[in-house]
Write a protein that holds these residues in place. Structure first.
Motif, PDB file in Angstrom:
ATOM      1  N   TRP A 175       0.987  -1.308   0.128  1.00 33.03           N
ATOM      2  CA  TRP A 175       0.014   0.101   0.020  1.00 33.03           C
ATOM      3  C   TRP A 175       1.043   1.219  -0.025  1.00 33.03           C
ATOM      4  CZ3 TRP A 175      -0.604   4.032   3.572  1.00 33.03           C
ATOM      5  CH2 TRP A 175      -1.545   4.757   3.249  1.00 33.03           C
ATOM      6  N   THR A 176       2.031   1.189   0.911  1.00 33.76           N
ATOM      7  CA  THR A 176       2.741   2.409   0.916  1.00 33.76           C
ATOM      8  C   THR A 176       3.493   2.621  -0.431  1.00 33.76           C
ATOM      9  OG1 THR A 176       3.257   2.249   3.414  1.00 33.76           O
ATOM     10  CG2 THR A 176       4.821   3.367   2.190  1.00 33.76           C
ATOM     11  N   ALA A 177       4.014   1.701  -1.188  1.00 35.02           N
ATOM     12  CA  ALA A 177       4.673   1.976  -2.373  1.00 35.02           C
ATOM     13  C   ALA A 177       3.728   2.403  -3.289  1.00 35.02           C
ATOM     14  CB  ALA A 177       5.366   0.544  -2.852  1.00 35.02           C
ATOM     15  N   ASN A 178       2.514   2.088  -3.389  1.00 35.88           N
ATOM     16  CA  ASN A 178       1.636   2.501  -4.225  1.00 35.88           C
ATOM     17  C   ASN A 178       0.968   3.781  -4.006  1.00 35.88           C
ATOM     18  OD1 ASN A 178       0.185   0.712  -6.585  1.00 35.88           O
ATOM     19  ND2 ASN A 178       0.703  -0.747  -4.698  1.00 35.88           N
ATOM     20  N   MET A 179       0.972   4.229  -2.697  1.00 42.17           N
ATOM     21  CA  MET A 179       0.715   5.612  -2.208  1.00 42.17           C
ATOM     22  C   MET A 179       1.961   6.799  -2.677  1.00 42.17           C
ATOM     23  SD  MET A 179      -2.162   5.846  -1.310  1.00 42.17           S
ATOM     24  CE  MET A 179      -2.608   4.611  -2.432  1.00 42.17           C
ATOM     25  N   GLU A 180       3.150   6.322  -2.678  1.00 44.71           N
ATOM     26  CA  GLU A 180       4.077   6.862  -3.159  1.00 44.71           C
ATOM     27  C   GLU A 180       4.003   7.518  -4.622  1.00 44.71           C
ATOM     28  OE1 GLU A 180       7.614   4.727  -2.461  1.00 44.71           O
ATOM     29  OE2 GLU A 180       7.962   5.132  -0.428  1.00 44.71           O
ATOM     30  N   LEU A 181       3.422   6.598  -5.451  1.00 36.97           N
ATOM     31  CA  LEU A 181       3.219   6.872  -6.804  1.00 36.97           C
ATOM     32  C   LEU A 181       2.340   8.048  -7.009  1.00 36.97           C
ATOM     33  CD1 LEU A 181       2.792   3.520  -8.139  1.00 36.97           C
ATOM     34  CD2 LEU A 181       4.946   4.763  -8.407  1.00 36.97           C
ATOM     35  N   ALA A 202       9.210   8.792  -5.924  1.00 40.51           N
ATOM     36  CA  ALA A 202      10.532   8.284  -6.000  1.00 40.51           C
ATOM     37  C   ALA A 202      10.686   7.483  -7.316  1.00 40.51           C
ATOM     38  CB  ALA A 202      10.806   7.614  -4.595  1.00 40.51           C
ATOM     39  N   LEU A 203       9.522   6.735  -7.399  1.00 41.42           N
ATOM     40  CA  LEU A 203       9.811   5.832  -8.635  1.00 41.42           C
ATOM     41  C   LEU A 203       8.949   6.620  -9.878  1.00 41.42           C
ATOM     42  CD1 LEU A 203      10.544   3.425 -10.499  1.00 41.42           C
ATOM     43  CD2 LEU A 203       8.515   2.307  -9.350  1.00 41.42           C
ATOM     44  N   GLY A 218     -19.417  10.444 -11.951  1.00 35.12           N
ATOM     45  CA  GLY A 218     -19.965  11.464 -10.954  1.00 35.12           C
ATOM     46  C   GLY A 218     -19.404  10.950  -9.671  1.00 35.12           C
ATOM     47  N   ALA A 219     -18.101  10.658  -9.334  1.00 33.03           N
ATOM     48  CA  ALA A 219     -17.408  10.115  -8.184  1.00 33.03           C
ATOM     49  C   ALA A 219     -16.185  10.903  -8.162  1.00 33.03           C
ATOM     50  CB  ALA A 219     -17.114   8.643  -8.027  1.00 33.03           C
ATOM     51  N   THR A 220     -15.654  10.776  -6.653  1.00 31.99           N
ATOM     52  CA  THR A 220     -14.509  11.473  -6.451  1.00 31.99           C
ATOM     53  C   THR A 220     -13.386  10.537  -5.941  1.00 31.99           C
ATOM     54  OG1 THR A 220     -15.618  13.427  -5.830  1.00 31.99           O
ATOM     55  CG2 THR A 220     -13.374  13.243  -4.948  1.00 31.99           C
ATOM     56  N   VAL A 221     -12.279  10.720  -6.578  1.00 29.72           N
ATOM     57  CA  VAL A 221     -11.076   9.755  -6.223  1.00 29.72           C
ATOM     58  C   VAL A 221      -9.978  10.462  -5.927  1.00 29.72           C
ATOM     59  CG1 VAL A 221      -9.337   7.940  -7.049  1.00 29.72           C
ATOM     60  CG2 VAL A 221     -11.825   8.010  -7.800  1.00 29.72           C
ATOM     61  N   ARG A 222      -9.299  10.355  -4.528  1.00 27.10           N
ATOM     62  CA  ARG A 222      -8.268  11.269  -4.037  1.00 27.10           C
ATOM     63  C   ARG A 222      -7.110  10.202  -3.685  1.00 27.10           C
ATOM     64  NH1 ARG A 222     -12.632  13.393  -0.841  1.00 27.10           N
ATOM     65  NH2 ARG A 222     -13.395  15.162  -1.390  1.00 27.10           N
ATOM     66  N   LYS A 223      -5.880  10.940  -4.003  1.00 25.85           N
ATOM     67  CA  LYS A 223      -4.719  10.139  -3.395  1.00 25.85           C
ATOM     68  C   LYS A 223      -4.714   8.786  -3.746  1.00 25.85           C
ATOM     69  CE  LYS A 223      -2.989  13.590  -0.258  1.00 25.85           C
ATOM     70  NZ  LYS A 223      -2.907  14.168   1.163  1.00 25.85           N
ATOM     71  N   SER A 224      -5.246   8.276  -4.979  1.00 27.81           N
ATOM     72  CA  SER A 224      -5.257   6.872  -5.070  1.00 27.81           C
ATOM     73  C   SER A 224      -4.894   6.016  -6.351  1.00 27.81           C
ATOM     74  CB  SER A 224      -6.879   6.356  -4.937  1.00 27.81           C
ATOM     75  OG  SER A 224      -7.250   6.618  -3.779  1.00 27.81           O
ATOM     76  N   VAL A 225      -4.670   4.829  -6.454  1.00 29.10           N
ATOM     77  CA  VAL A 225      -4.074   4.330  -7.641  1.00 29.10           C
ATOM     78  C   VAL A 225      -5.226   3.385  -8.168  1.00 29.10           C
ATOM     79  CG1 VAL A 225      -2.267   2.771  -8.759  1.00 29.10           C
ATOM     80  CG2 VAL A 225      -1.703   4.384  -6.781  1.00 29.10           C
TER      81      VAL A 225
END
Length: 341
Positions: free
Chosen positions: A196-202, A208-209, A254-261
């Motif tokens: 989860w953390t590695a994906n949040m970095e993206l 970083a990657l 019609g939706a909201t996506v934040r800080k997600s992959v």
């Protein structure tokens, strides 16, 4: 993967082969990392390599193997272990930890110790194994055969092979962070929290990657899909993704996506909100859902109005898995959906 690396030329000795788990040398499936290589030793031998690299499958990193191989040859090592300085608290119980002399020859190795040996010049850091190794081929075969004959072995490179051979064989550490400080990237994603953390970095503005770095292209096979689509623009119904990575085939309706992959073919329906989450391929999130700090597994269909990641007690009551750091995993099986989707 094979299709993504299809530019290799077999006639030049280049190829990628995916080998299924086997029982070539015993009635058992792979007993450890060393046994996995040992049970495929005949395939390796047929390629007649001078050196063999053993690479971890649950790490993400950016490395030029040419530099590693050159260092292995120059040092005269029989085995070279890639390593990285890691904070003591992060390494405890998670990584193999090495001690080295001034020439980087390994003179001590502990497999996932609770109290790692610190670096001589930094008591807060230790030298952790990345799980990537280079061997002289014949030396590797000798060690695998010897280990296979031991009755008390776990058949593992970290637990058995490395501690045994450093006593009287030249085994050296390759300090990955010394190559180029600007290029160093390595993440162990063997746990849900680290994944989860590695994906949040993206989703960071400058990750970083950097997936957009043309100097380090990612070779893979990807289905041809239409572009991501964001629809509806009404006061209370607007398709939007902020600080997020959204793949092809996705529709944020019609939706909201934040800080997600969002991996490919994800559908998020009206009035739903997704925060700090990893949404794997072919997921459908129905209307009025609220999801935060979650990993939604491939092919899940999240029912209308479901709330995930806002209450640990509620998540666990539904049978979802909640990690130590509060990340919620949802799979098709947990939702009562057919697993073989």
């Amino acid at each position: 993967m094979v299709r993504g690396w299809g530019h290799f030329k077999k006639e030049l000795g280049e190829s990628v082969e995916i080998l299924p788990a086997s029982q070539r040398s015993s009635d058992n499936w792979y007993q450890g990392t060393a046994d996995a290589v040992f049970q495929n030793i005949d395939i390796i031998r047929n390629e007649l390599p001078k050196y063999v690299m053993v690479l971890s499958g649950d790490h993400i990193y950016r490395m030029d193997y040419g530099t590693l191989l050159a260092r292995h040859v120059e040092s005269g090592a029989k085995m070279t272990v890639c390593c990285m300085p890691v904070p003591i608290e992060e390494a405890a119980g998670q990584f193999g930890v090495m001690s080295v002399d001034e020439t980087m020859r390994i003179n001590g190795f502990e497999e996932k110790p609770e109290n790692p040996t610190p670096l001589p010049n930094n008591p807060d850091m230790c030298l952790a194994s990345m799980g990537n190794y280079v061997f002289d081929t014949e030396f590797l075969f000798e060690q695998l055969k010897r280990d296979s004959e031991k009755s008390d072995s776990d058949r593992d490179f970290g637990k058995d092979i490395i501690p045994d051979i450093i006593k009287d064989q030249p085994v050296y550490a390759y300090a990955f962070d010394e190559v180029d400080q600007r290029e160093v990237y390595w993440r162990d994603v063997g746990t849900l929290d680290s994944f989860w953390t590695a994906n949040m970095e993206l989703v960071q503005p400058v990750p970083a990657l950097n997936l957009y770095d043309k100097r380090w292209p990612i070779w893979t096979y990807q289905e041809q899909l239409p572009p991501a689509k964001f629809v509806w623009e009404e006061d209370n119904r607007r398709g939007a993704a902020i600080n997020s990575v959204v793949s092809g085939g996705c529709i944020i309706s019609g939706a909201t996506v934040r800080k997600s992959v969002c991996f490919s073919n994800v559908r998020v329906h009206s009035y739903s909100v997704v925060d700090e989450s990893v949404i794997l391929p072919d997921v459908e999130i129905m209307r009025h859902c609220r999801i935060r700090r979650a990993i939604i597994d491939r092919g899940c269909i999240i029912p209308e109005g479901m709330v995930i990641g806002h209450s640990r007690q509620d998540d666990e009551a539904r049978g979802f898995r909640v990690t130590e750091k509060g990340v919620t995993l949802v799979t098709r099986e947990m939702l009562g959906l057919p697993v073989g989707y």
